[in-house]
Design a protein around this motif. Sequence first.
Motif, short mmCIF file in Angstrom:
data_model
loop_
_atom_site.label_atom_id
_atom_site.label_comp_id
_atom_site.label_asym_id
_atom_site.label_seq_id
_atom_site.Cartn_x
_atom_site.Cartn_y
_atom_site.Cartn_z
N GLU A 52 0.82 -1.21 0.00
CA GLU A 52 0.00 0.00 0.00
C GLU A 52 0.85 1.26 0.00
O GLU A 52 0.52 2.26 -0.66
CB GLU A 52 -0.93 -0.02 1.22
CG GLU A 52 -2.04 1.03 1.16
CD GLU A 52 -3.01 0.77 0.03
OE1 GLU A 52 -3.61 1.75 -0.45
OE2 GLU A 52 -3.16 -0.40 -0.38
N GLU A 53 1.97 1.23 0.74
CA GLU A 53 2.83 2.41 0.81
C GLU A 53 3.42 2.73 -0.56
O GLU A 53 3.47 3.90 -0.97
CB GLU A 53 3.96 2.15 1.81
CG GLU A 53 4.92 3.34 1.96
CD GLU A 53 6.04 3.04 2.94
OE1 GLU A 53 7.07 3.73 2.88
OE2 GLU A 53 5.89 2.10 3.76
N ARG A 74 2.17 1.91 -3.49
CA ARG A 74 1.08 2.42 -4.34
C ARG A 74 0.80 3.88 -4.05
O ARG A 74 0.59 4.69 -4.97
CB ARG A 74 -0.19 1.59 -4.11
CG ARG A 74 -0.14 0.19 -4.71
CD ARG A 74 -1.44 -0.55 -4.42
NE ARG A 74 -1.45 -1.88 -4.97
CZ ARG A 74 -1.83 -2.18 -6.21
NH1 ARG A 74 -2.23 -1.22 -7.02
NH2 ARG A 74 -1.81 -3.42 -6.63
N ASN A 75 0.78 4.25 -2.77
CA ASN A 75 0.51 5.64 -2.41
C ASN A 75 1.59 6.57 -2.94
O ASN A 75 1.30 7.70 -3.36
CB ASN A 75 0.39 5.78 -0.89
CG ASN A 75 -0.85 5.09 -0.34
OD1 ASN A 75 -1.82 4.87 -1.07
ND2 ASN A 75 -0.83 4.74 0.94
N GLU A 133 0.84 6.85 -6.76
CA GLU A 133 -0.43 7.45 -7.13
C GLU A 133 -0.59 8.88 -6.61
O GLU A 133 -1.45 9.61 -7.09
CB GLU A 133 -1.57 6.58 -6.64
CG GLU A 133 -1.58 5.20 -7.29
CD GLU A 133 -2.59 4.26 -6.68
OE1 GLU A 133 -3.35 4.74 -5.81
OE2 GLU A 133 -2.61 3.07 -7.05
N ALA A 134 0.22 9.29 -5.62
CA ALA A 134 0.18 10.67 -5.13
C ALA A 134 0.93 11.54 -6.12
O ALA A 134 2.06 11.92 -5.92
CB ALA A 134 0.81 10.77 -3.75
#
Length: 579
Positions: A110-111, A113-114, A117-118
């Motif tokens: 998740e980290e 991906r963030n 995507e940020a």
Amino acid sequence: MATSTPVRHAWRALTGLLVITAILAGINALGVYVFKESSWTPELALDLQGGTQIVLEAQTEDGAAPSEEQMNQAVTIIRQRVDASGVGEADVTTQGGNQIVVQIPGQADEETRNRIEASAQLQLRAVLFAGAPATTFVGEDGNETPFPTPDPTLQATPTVAPTNGSDPNWITPALRAEFDAYDCSDPANDPANAPADQPLITCEADGSVKYILGPVELDGSSIDDATFGLQQQNGQWAVNLRFDQEGTQIFGEISQRLYGATPPLNQFAFVLDGYVLSAPSMNAVILGGDPSITGSFTQETAKILADQLKYGALPLSFTVESSNSISATLGSQQLQIGLIAGLIGLALVAIYSLIVYRALGFVIIASLAVMAVLTYLTLCILAWRMGFRLSLAGVAGLIVTIGFTADSFIVYFERIRDELRDGKSITSAVEDGWGRAKRTIYISKSINILAAVVLYILADATVKGFAFTLGLTTAIDVLIFILFTHPVMQLLARTRFFGGGHPLSGLDPTALGAVYRGRAQFREPVAATATSAAGRRAVKSRGEAVRRQTIAERKQAELAAAAAGEKAKPATTAKEGDD
């Protein structure tokens, strides 16, 4: 009898190698059994394992198509974000002129991906107002009542024109009503594409605080670098920034304005993708362009914020078009072919070594085995600590190193044989041969490492794996020569089999042509007929020695032979009348 110095050095070197191996195995064992983050097998890259594919579509503020320069800059920054997350061998490319395709080995957490995507621009805005994220208030009857939807008739234009980004005149009745009703948890409230020249209502990324921020005064492109570390004066984690020349000037003006102001007007916010990353207060006038952000940071949160500030300066905003798993582009079949090729290379080196160097070939095989163990452990640790993943190009680098390593063995053993041909003992030949061979080996390995470094810096990402494994294994090769191959030869030279020059040892002085009596002077072969075994060995040895003479040595030998012939010529003068 005391142990000789070479033998002591040999045992110390082998002990040091054993300690290094144990340390590497222990480090990886900690990662496997304690931290639960490592493995006893190296991680595979995208081309061998498959992974996650994220497709981002670029959007500009005016809706125009992004330029090629903007897309290339965005690719560079996203690749830096992925690398900062510890993922190795990722592939970031453009597609269709307005899309960026990110392919990551394995399943992206998740980290990661963030981070990817940020993708909006990083902005610096002054804080105008801050409060709790509540969307209800206590009415006159004592009951909680939601804030009403802002009345469209409320004044939305400042009565007095604001003079700077911190001017409270930005907060109009309409803006305050909108702030009161703003729900941080509502997905419909997306602040990512807010106008840069207008105030912004937003929240911290975790929804803990709600803000009214002034217009954008700096963006992420003004940040040259962001690092994190412990402050010496208080032992707290801090994020350290460095602005470029223009950013330094603007930030200095902002700090003069904010320092000493009433909270929250003394705060400025770092905004990424519309949400506040951090909103520190201004505790000093900073004119040098190197402020520090402090607070209740841990090492992990300080690193995350530093990476977000460092790699958040994207020239575009992006929406996630798709995110799915992909299969390996080459697959297990290509990996098997690469491993088979490596085994064939090892087998050929082993066969050649045993044929040419006889029992010495087992020293080469043992050295390659030790090198394989160290390389394997190192790749496992690098996969854990640096996110390194082994691609097919990396496998090719490992295979190529086998040939380079074999070259080094040949240089060393041939030097030893040359010393034996000069008439030295086997123990002396091992020491003197090492003294001459190591210079050649160091020079050749230095060139290999230099080539690997240059290739790693300048080559495309798909070739970096080859350069990395080539440089890594070359360095390990040198370590093996110093701590294993030479010490083993020092010990073997003192055994009866090798030290006595057994014909199968590969160090037989007679078979090597060691018939020198001195420089360019040869002993006569042993008295034996040419058909006898001793005679054949003597003729072979002498022929070997003659073949290895230089031109100068041959001429000197011919002159010596001619002089010897003149001395041996019988007298031909006789007295007259003698019979």
